[in-house]
Design a protein around this motif. Structure first.
Motif, PDB file in Angstrom:
ATOM      1  N   ARG A 279      19.718  21.238  28.098  1.00 35.12           N
ATOM      2  CA  ARG A 279      19.521  20.708  29.449  1.00 35.12           C
ATOM      3  C   ARG A 279      20.625  21.178  30.394  1.00 35.12           C
ATOM      4  NH1 ARG A 279      16.870  15.034  30.462  1.00 35.12           N
ATOM      5  NH2 ARG A 279      15.606  16.075  28.896  1.00 35.12           N
ATOM      6  N   GLY A 280      21.837  21.323  29.881  1.00 40.16           N
ATOM      7  CA  GLY A 280      22.951  21.804  30.715  1.00 40.16           C
ATOM      8  C   GLY A 280      22.661  23.173  31.307  1.00 40.16           C
ATOM      9  N   ALA A 281      22.037  24.039  30.522  1.00 38.62           N
ATOM     10  CA  ALA A 281      21.710  25.387  31.012  1.00 38.62           C
ATOM     11  C   ALA A 281      20.618  25.333  32.071  1.00 38.62           C
ATOM     12  CB  ALA A 281      21.266  26.277  29.843  1.00 38.62           C
ATOM     13  N   VAL A 282      19.651  24.420  31.881  1.00 42.82           N
ATOM     14  CA  VAL A 282      18.584  24.259  32.877  1.00 42.82           C
ATOM     15  C   VAL A 282      19.185  23.788  34.203  1.00 42.82           C
ATOM     16  CG1 VAL A 282      16.500  22.969  33.485  1.00 42.82           C
ATOM     17  CG2 VAL A 282      16.807  23.793  31.138  1.00 42.82           C
ATOM     18  N   LEU A 283      20.053  22.779  34.125  1.00 46.35           N
ATOM     19  CA  LEU A 283      20.661  22.245  35.347  1.00 46.35           C
ATOM     20  C   LEU A 283      21.559  23.283  36.016  1.00 46.35           C
ATOM     21  CD1 LEU A 283      20.931  19.857  37.238  1.00 46.35           C
ATOM     22  CD2 LEU A 283      22.810  19.007  35.821  1.00 46.35           C
ATOM     23  N   ALA A 284      22.310  24.041  35.207  1.00 45.42           N
ATOM     24  CA  ALA A 284      23.189  25.070  35.773  1.00 45.42           C
ATOM     25  C   ALA A 284      22.381  26.125  36.531  1.00 45.42           C
ATOM     26  CB  ALA A 284      24.012  25.725  34.659  1.00 45.42           C
ATOM     27  N   THR A 285      21.213  26.478  35.982  1.00 49.53           N
ATOM     28  CA  THR A 285      20.350  27.460  36.661  1.00 49.53           C
ATOM     29  C   THR A 285      19.837  26.895  37.984  1.00 49.53           C
ATOM     30  OG1 THR A 285      19.685  28.338  34.515  1.00 49.53           O
ATOM     31  CG2 THR A 285      18.320  28.939  36.395  1.00 49.53           C
ATOM     32  N   GLU A 286      19.472  25.607  37.981  1.00 46.62           N
ATOM     33  CA  GLU A 286      19.021  24.977  39.223  1.00 46.62           C
ATOM     34  C   GLU A 286      20.144  24.927  40.261  1.00 46.62           C
ATOM     35  OE1 GLU A 286      15.760  23.570  40.301  1.00 46.62           O
ATOM     36  OE2 GLU A 286      15.582  25.224  38.894  1.00 46.62           O
ATOM     37  N   LEU A 287      21.358  24.633  39.804  1.00 51.36           N
ATOM     38  CA  LEU A 287      22.494  24.572  40.741  1.00 51.36           C
ATOM     39  C   LEU A 287      22.763  25.952  41.351  1.00 51.36           C
ATOM     40  CD1 LEU A 287      24.890  22.175  38.798  1.00 51.36           C
ATOM     41  CD2 LEU A 287      23.876  21.747  41.040  1.00 51.36           C
ATOM     42  N   LYS A 288      22.534  27.001  40.581  1.00 56.55           N
ATOM     43  CA  LYS A 288      22.734  28.362  41.093  1.00 56.55           C
ATOM     44  C   LYS A 288      21.625  28.736  42.079  1.00 56.55           C
ATOM     45  CE  LYS A 288      21.327  31.777  38.568  1.00 56.55           C
ATOM     46  NZ  LYS A 288      21.131  32.575  37.353  1.00 56.55           N
ATOM     47  N   ASN A 289      20.373  28.451  41.703  1.00 62.11           N
ATOM     48  CA  ASN A 289      19.235  28.871  42.535  1.00 62.11           C
ATOM     49  C   ASN A 289      18.996  27.957  43.732  1.00 62.11           C
ATOM     50  OD1 ASN A 289      18.764  30.993  40.802  1.00 62.11           O
ATOM     51  ND2 ASN A 289      17.158  29.947  39.647  1.00 62.11           N
TER      52      ASN A 289
END
Length: 410
Positions: A279-289
């Protein structure tokens, strides 16, 4: 006929150069508008700071619907169908601050110098993160400024993928073009709010909402009118609070936001496969995009003293269609922690707000309508005096500016 090639599979080398993307302006600059002062470059605003206290609550209105914790138990293997929303999808309360009786009363009582909605103040506070163009209306009445969105403005929508390294293109025919993806994000956000917030168990927050504010958000939540003293300028902000949860007999104020997946190939991360384990990777991608919208949401939560933000992970049921969606799971974040995760400093946010508000107050030397514009090509703001843009007494006249709503009314 082959459906348009842009952004559908084959990657051209030039698509990775952001400069190549052409964005339309958020509003056409009128021939009779007058540019006031200098253009404001956005990157240097990132260096401004000002210390501001927690703010003082002047008025609280409405009640807080309960957040349905069943949503927190949803997992990708057993997703929940997202029901279509009953209300028109608009982000944030639709009542303009100049039509808000509480704001007008506070202004008449000399309680502040600037009266603004949380949605619009946070757009200013996080302006350097924005890529897409936007504009906000500033009305000078006496020596006071009222600041809010234009009817039909891009700021009534939520963006998706705005700050992605692989930028989306404007293309009304493409289900994954900017226009469709943003409309979908706004629709999904409204649907998620309606699905997880229940007015049947509300917690009283303040006096009853006036009718025009009660219908400004669905479901209606609570509104907190807070004053922040920036020294040379006092800002009254209408903060919207979505709902509440009770944790160990303590009431927590909740903000509810949906994130939505439209194409795992584009984002490079498949939510159904990763939400449980990474989930951390999913959230990190959302924070970037989505650095822009997520900073706005977090600043709003901090302004309104929200205890937790509930993020809903929503994905298309089929990636070819933006019509049906599933909730795959939720995540709970604390606004302060989330702010530090995304490098959002409220001292910087207030530094930007203070600089822009003082600039506009000094430039707007007479009563009337003004407009702050984020350019569609360059990272800069411009401030215009505009004549007869939106009648302050009656917003429904089909002026050229409301073309979004008033297409056939002319």
């Amino acid at each position: 006929g082959h459906q348009g090639g842009r952004g559908q599979g084959f990657r051209q080398p030039w698509r990775d150069q952001r400069a190549e993307r052409v964005l339309s302006e958020s509003i056409e600059v009128g021939s009779n508008w007058e540019l006031l002062g200098d253009q404001i470059s956005l990157p240097p605003l990132g260096k401004l700071t000002t210390k501001v206290d927690e703010g003082e609550t002047l008025v609280s209105l409405g009640s807080l619907p309960v957040y349905d914790r069943a949503a927190d138990r949803v997992v990708p293997k057993m997703p929940a169908k997202l029901k279509a929303p009953s209300a028109a999808a608009i982000f944030g309360a639709s009542l303009r601050v100049w039509d808000d009786a509480t704001m007008n009363k506070l202004a008449a009582g000399g309680e502040g110098d600037v009266f603004v909605s949380d949605v619009v103040l946070t757009v200013m506070m996080t302006a350097p993160r924005s890529i897409y163009p936007w504009d906000i209306v500033v009305k000078k009445v006496g020596d006071k400024l009222f600041i809010d969105r234009r009817s039909g403005s891009a700021l009534e929508n939520i963006t998706n993928g705005e700050t992605a390294p692989d930028p989306l293109q404007e293309d009304k025919e493409n289900v994954n073009g900017i226009e469709n993806v943003n409309a979908e994000a706004t629709f999904v956000h409204q649907a998620f709010r309606e699905q997880v917030l229940s007015s049947s168990k509300s917690h009283a927050f303040g006096e009853a909402l006036p009718a025009n504010l009660a219908s400004a958000s669905v479901p209606a939540g609570g509104f907190k009118y807070k004053r922040f003293d920036l020294g040379s300028i006092r800002v009254v902000v209408r903060c919207e609070v979505d709902g509440h949860v009770t944790v160990a007999n303590n009431l927590q104020a909740v903000a509810v936001h949906a994130l939505n997946e439209f194409d795992p190939k584009w984002s490079g991360i498949d939510w159904r496969a990763k939400i449980d384990t990474q989930r951390g990777a999913v959230l990190a991608t959302e924070l970037k995009n989505n650095a822009s919208k997520m900073a706005r949401w977090t600043a709003q939560a901090l302004l309104g003293d929200v205890d937790v933000i509930k993020l809903g992970y929503v994905s298309r049921a089929s990636f070819r269609s933006s019509k049906t969606h599933q909730l795959l799971g939720t995540q709970t974040v604390k606004p302060k922690d989330f702010a530090s995760q995304m490098n959002l400093s409220m001292e910087n946010a207030w530094g930007i707000a203070k600089a822009l508000l003082i600039f506009m107050r000094d430039a707007a030397d007479e009563e009337g309508d003004y407009l702050l514009l984020r350019d569609h090509k360059v990272a800069q703001l411009r401030f215009y005096s505009i004549s007869g843009l939106e009648g302050s007494d009656d917003d429904d006249e089909a002026s050229d500016v409301d073309a979004g709503d008033a297409g056939d009314d002319e």
